[in-house]
Structures are given as structure tokens and as C-alpha cells.
Design an enzyme around this catalytic site. Structure first.
Site, PDB file in Angstrom:
ATOM      1  N   HIS A 292       2.716  15.566   0.573  1.00 32.82           N
ATOM      2  CA  HIS A 292       1.694  14.492   0.793  1.00 32.82           C
ATOM      3  C   HIS A 292       0.085  15.129   1.297  1.00 32.82           C
ATOM      4  O   HIS A 292       0.827  15.916   2.061  1.00 32.82           O
ATOM      5  CB  HIS A 292       2.168  13.448   1.623  1.00 32.82           C
ATOM      6  CG  HIS A 292       3.148  12.150   1.536  1.00 32.82           C
ATOM      7  ND1 HIS A 292       2.830  11.335   1.161  1.00 32.82           N
ATOM      8  CD2 HIS A 292       4.550  12.725   1.219  1.00 32.82           C
ATOM      9  CE1 HIS A 292       4.487  10.816   0.585  1.00 32.82           C
ATOM     10  NE2 HIS A 292       4.883  11.706   0.986  1.00 32.82           N
ATOM     11  N   HIS A 335       6.681   9.115  11.019  1.00 36.35           N
ATOM     12  CA  HIS A 335       6.002  10.424  11.549  1.00 36.35           C
ATOM     13  C   HIS A 335       6.004   9.345  13.147  1.00 36.35           C
ATOM     14  O   HIS A 335       6.737   8.254  13.685  1.00 36.35           O
ATOM     15  CB  HIS A 335       5.283  10.677  10.996  1.00 36.35           C
ATOM     16  CG  HIS A 335       3.652   9.814  10.736  1.00 36.35           C
ATOM     17  ND1 HIS A 335       2.443  10.043  11.365  1.00 36.35           N
ATOM     18  CD2 HIS A 335       3.565   8.553  10.559  1.00 36.35           C
ATOM     19  CE1 HIS A 335       2.075   8.859  10.943  1.00 36.35           C
ATOM     20  NE2 HIS A 335       3.081   7.789  10.962  1.00 36.35           N
ATOM     21  N   GLU A 341      -2.156   3.565  15.526  1.00 38.38           N
ATOM     22  CA  GLU A 341      -2.568   2.826  14.125  1.00 38.38           C
ATOM     23  C   GLU A 341      -1.860   1.463  14.105  1.00 38.38           C
ATOM     24  O   GLU A 341      -0.823   1.066  13.814  1.00 38.38           O
ATOM     25  CB  GLU A 341      -0.785   3.655  13.036  1.00 38.38           C
ATOM     26  CG  GLU A 341      -0.960   5.185  13.215  1.00 38.38           C
ATOM     27  CD  GLU A 341      -0.076   5.704  12.300  1.00 38.38           C
ATOM     28  OE1 GLU A 341       0.414   5.204  11.356  1.00 38.38           O
ATOM     29  OE2 GLU A 341       0.348   7.098  12.161  1.00 38.38           O
ATOM     30  N   HIS A 365       1.268   0.322  15.614  1.00 37.57           N
ATOM     31  CA  HIS A 365       2.071   1.791  15.913  1.00 37.57           C
ATOM     32  C   HIS A 365       1.403   2.631  16.959  1.00 37.57           C
ATOM     33  O   HIS A 365       0.309   3.483  16.711  1.00 37.57           O
ATOM     34  CB  HIS A 365       2.989   2.293  15.023  1.00 37.57           C
ATOM     35  CG  HIS A 365       3.861   1.169  13.584  1.00 37.57           C
ATOM     36  ND1 HIS A 365       3.236   1.566  11.895  1.00 37.57           N
ATOM     37  CD2 HIS A 365       4.610   0.747  13.181  1.00 37.57           C
ATOM     38  CE1 HIS A 365       4.484   0.841  12.062  1.00 37.57           C
ATOM     39  NE2 HIS A 365       4.709   0.129  12.417  1.00 37.57           N
ATOM     40  N   HIS A 371       7.705   5.731  13.531  1.00 37.85           N
ATOM     41  CA  HIS A 371       7.594   4.546  12.152  1.00 37.85           C
ATOM     42  C   HIS A 371       8.133   5.127  11.164  1.00 37.85           C
ATOM     43  O   HIS A 371       7.607   6.331  11.249  1.00 37.85           O
ATOM     44  CB  HIS A 371       6.748   3.700  13.028  1.00 37.85           C
ATOM     45  CG  HIS A 371       5.170   5.078  12.901  1.00 37.85           C
ATOM     46  ND1 HIS A 371       4.604   5.039  13.780  1.00 37.85           N
ATOM     47  CD2 HIS A 371       4.147   4.570  11.742  1.00 37.85           C
ATOM     48  CE1 HIS A 371       3.737   5.596  12.895  1.00 37.85           C
ATOM     49  NE2 HIS A 371       3.003   5.612  12.112  1.00 37.85           N
TER      50      HIS A 371
HETATM   51 FE   FE2 Z   1       1.889   5.973  10.311  1.00 38.29          FE
END
Ligand code: FE2
Length: 443
Positions: A292, A335, A341, A365, A371
Site C-alpha cells: 500500500h 494500524h 483520524e 480513531h 483499528h
Molecule cells: Fe486509520
């Protein structure tokens, strides 16, 4: 509705005249002894006078009366707009909200300003460092009423219902899947066309800018020419009953009456103005081999802190795109992050949470709160055949990501009554797959 006109570019020096008054802009100087058409000249500064040229922001407005022509401000009641981050105890859990209720106009009329509900934030407008996240829910246009924010900039993300935003600089129509930014101090008024909902990211002390592109090169992500700026439009309208100007100042709302519309700017020039952007124009860049890119690759706008590479807030989107990474668990990775976030969903289904995260809802989060994909998503994506596939088709989710540790308000945790208390359960079915005797296939 008459067609609205825009100019394109990000942070450019623009000039604009209402076509009813050609020559309203002074030539060769900003502040002539006498302005054309009997206008007043007024400067709106969005940066310290002495900021370096690259960050210096100001506009000159040529208007029928200067903004100072109003009665004194007095406090007004505000129900759920706050920057008190100590209303409730800190809440480190993963949080998710069901779609926020919009009141029906027959039950309770609510305009954009009355409908601002602060859900989380950190920092403080007096020291000019911080952010607030608001949900707006409204059903009524602002009539003979305008608003300006002395504390910072509003990045507005409509989710349901379009907004006709009348500003000192001109008019903008902003629909879901578009965003707009109304910067500090700019008068605006919002007309709506039914039950309306969306999200606001407020930043104290910094303006949004396009992220640097580094090795990406000169093009990509949000391209400057796709940002649209309104053209000058004025109304010469006396309001005998009084036009109400609301100011948000040090987190509190104040109202002042004046006898005419503040949307009386006949011409303007400068590089400090409101703008809008259609998220469909975002040029997505992502991994094309394996693994990613971090979600920062989806940054539309950033409000930088003074620490290099660290944002007070980034506005990040997860648009429709191709997923092609080989030998890769394609959904977002599990992560824990040193940033907060906050996520919202404009439309569709977010790929890491097919259930429960709904348009008009939200999630938070917080810093170092773990999460990631729910159990169902993990099982499916671990077994999926990795063909090229469309991801997030007909979907637009976004994230307000901040280096500040955001607190949730009493409205967010309690009185909105939309907190999904079962959110944690989406991870409970995660199975243990560990096998100490596991051998790589083929051995
Ligand atoms: Fe995240």
C-alpha cells in the site's frame, strides 16, 4: 437558479468585477482617494502583513459600505457549538456514529449556523492553534443573516443537500461530492433546499494549501486548476428590519444588526478568497505492484503545523479507483497512528467496513487507538482472488487527520444519541489463524 460563474486556480491573484459596474476596480493602486462608483476600499488580511510572499494572503474589496458599518455585537445563544474540550472525560475507544438526525422544518427550523454541532476537536482559538470538527444539520436558509468566523477557516463537506453559499466575493453552489473552503473572516450566508447535512473541519491559525508532490512530479492529486473561485456579485439592498451579522469570536457567537446587506462588494482583487472543489477531479495515485501507499497519498488539502511534514489537519479522500496490488492484503491495514483520524462517508460503502459505517455518520480513531478492517472484511480479503478490481465504486469517504489529540464533546458522546455502542463488536469475531507448524506452501 441563474448559472453561476467561477474562475479557476488555487491561490492565484484574481481580479473580479460585477459586470453591472465595469471599471469598479481601481487601476494601478489599491486605495485611491476616491473609488469608482462611490465605493469604499477595504482590505481583508488572511496572513500577517509580513508573511513571506509564498504565504502572504490578502484581498482588496470595493464595496458600497465598509464592514464596520454595524451596531455593536452582543452574545447570542449557542446550543452545541463549542471549543470546550473538557465537557466529558477523555474517551480512548474506537467511536462510530450512526447518521446524524436532521430535524424536520415543521418541528424545528434550523439554519446552517444554528445547525453547527461540535463533535470533537483540540486546541484553542485564542492561541491560534487547533481544530474543531462540526456536524451541520439544517433545513432552513439563512434569511437576512450572515456569518463570519474570526477563529479560523471552515472546510465544508456537504453530505446531503446542496448549499448555495453567498459570500462577499460572490456566490457558490456546493453539492455533495464537492467541498468548499470559507476562510477566516469572510462573510457568508447559506441557502438550503430541504433537509441538509454535512461535515465541517475548522482550523485555527493555518490556511489550507495543496500538499507538496515530491517525487510525484508537477501533476496529480488535486490539480490547482480544478479549484473554483466565485466571481464578484453584489446586492444593494437596504434591510429596514435589520440584517444580522453573526461572528464566531474566541469560540462564542455574537450578533450585530446593520441596515443593509453585507454582500455589497462590487469588485475585488487578491489571493484570499473562498473556493470550491469537486472531488471527482482528484487524480488518484496508488500502488500498482504490491503493498500500500499510506493514506497520505489521497491528501486533497493540508493545513500545515510549524513542524515539517506534520499537519494540524489534512483533508484526505478515498475515491473510486482500481485495486491491482499483487500478493497483498488490499483493504486498509491494521494500524495504530500518532495522529487522530475522524472519518465521514458522503455516499456508498467504505471498503473496510461494508456494514455500520453509513453515509451521514462518522467514526473517530484517536491517537494510538488500534483499528482496521472488521472481521468479515479480513476473512474475505485474505481469500480473494487478486484480479484488478474497482474499489469504492460510487463511494466517497473522507478523513480529517490531525496531529492534535482530539477530545469528543458532550454532544458527540451523549446528547446526539447516535453513538454506535456496539462498534467494538465488529472486531470481536477476528479469529486466531496462528499455526506454529505452518510451512510455506510447496515445502
Ligand atoms: Fe486509520
Amino acid at each position: 437558479m441563474a448559472e453561476l460563474k467561477y474562475m479557476s486556480g488555487f491561490g492565484n491573484e484574481f481580479t473580479s468585477e460585477d459586470p453591472r459596474c465595469p471599471g469598479a476596480l481601481p487601476e494601478g493602486q489599491n486605495n485611491p482617494q476616491v473609488c469608482s462608483y462611490g465605493l469604499y476600499a477595504e482590505q481583508l488580511s488572511g496572513s500577517a502583513f509580513t508573511c513571506p510572499r509564498s504565504t502572504n494572503k490578502r484581498s482588496w474589496l470595493y464595496r458600497i459600505l465598509p464592514s464596520v458599518h454595524h451596531k455593536p455585537f452582543a452574545p447570542v445563544f449557542q446550543e452545541n457549538l463549542t471549543h470546550n474540550w473538557d465537557e466529558v472525560d477523555p474517551e480512548p475507544n474506537q467511536l462510530r456514529w450512526l447518521p446524524f438526525h436532521i430535524p424536520h422544518a415543521v418541528d424545528k427550523k434550523m439554519d446552517f449556523v444554528e445547525g453547527l454541532h461540535t463533535i470533537c476537536g483540540a486546541g484553542e482559538p485564542k492561541s491560534r492553534n487547533g481544530i474543531a470538527v462540526h456536524i451541520y444539520i439544517c433545513n432552513t436558509s439563512m434569511i437576512d443573516k450572515s456569518f463570519y468566523n474570526s477563529d479560523g477557516d471552515f472546510l465544508i463537506v456537504p453530505q446531503q443537500g446542496k448549499l448555495l453559499i453567498i459570500t462577499e466575493f460572490g456566490k457558490m453552489l456546493v453539492e455533495p461530492n464537492e467541498i468548499c473552503v470559507i476562510q477566516q473572516g469572510m462573510h457568508f450566508s447559506v441557502e438550503v433546499f430541504g433537509e441538509t447535512r454535512g461535515y465541517v473541519l475548522e482550523v485555527f491559525g493555518a490556511h489550507f494549501e495543496l500538499p507538496d508532490l515530491g517525487p510525484i512530479g508537477a501533476n496529480g492529486l488535486a490539480n490547482p486548476r480544478d479549484f473554483l473561485v466565485p466571481v464578484a456579485w453584489y446586492e444593494d439592498r437596504q434591510v429596514p428590519g435589520g440584517f444580522t451579522v453573526i461572528s464566531k469570536f474566541q469560540g462564542k457567537l455574537f450578533a450585530a444588526e446593520q441596515d443593509s446587506s453585507p454582500f455589497n462588494v462590487v469588485a475585488w482583487h487578491g489571493n484570499y478568497m473562498p473556493y470550491k472543489y469537486n472531488l471527482e477531479n482528484f487524480m488518484v495515485i496508488n500502488a500498482v505492484a504490491f503493498d500500500h501507499a499510506d493514506p497520505s497519498i489521497f491528501t486533497v488539502l493540508t493545513a500545515k503545523s510549524t513542524r515539517p511534514g506534520v499537519a494540524i489537519a489534512d483533508f484526505v479522500i478515498f475515491p473510486p479507483r482500481w485495486g491491482v496490488a499483487n500478493r497483498t492484503f488490499r483493504p486498509p491495514y491494521y494500524h495504530r497512528n500518532c495522529m487522530s483520524e475522524f472519518m465521514g462517508l458522503i455516499k456508498g460503502h467504505y471498503e473496510a467496513k461494508e456494514e455500520g459505517f453509513l453515509p451521514g455518520g462518522a467514526s473517530l480513531h484517536s491517537i494510538m487507538t488500534p483499528h482496521g478492517p472488521d472481521a468479515d472484511c479480513f476473512e474475505k480479503a485474505s481469500k480473494a482472488e487478486l484480479r484488478p478490481e474497482r474499489v469504492a465504486e460510487n463511494t466517497m469517504s473522507f478523513m480529517f487527520e490531525s496531529s492534535l489529540s482530539m477530545a469528543v464533546t458532550k454532544w458527540g458522546l451523549k446528547t446526539c444519541n447516535r453513538l454506535d455502542k456496539s462498534y467494538y463488536k465488529c472486531w470481536e469475531p477476528l479469529k486466531r489463524h496462528f499455526n506454529p507448524n505452518w510451512k510455506p506452501s510447496g515445502k
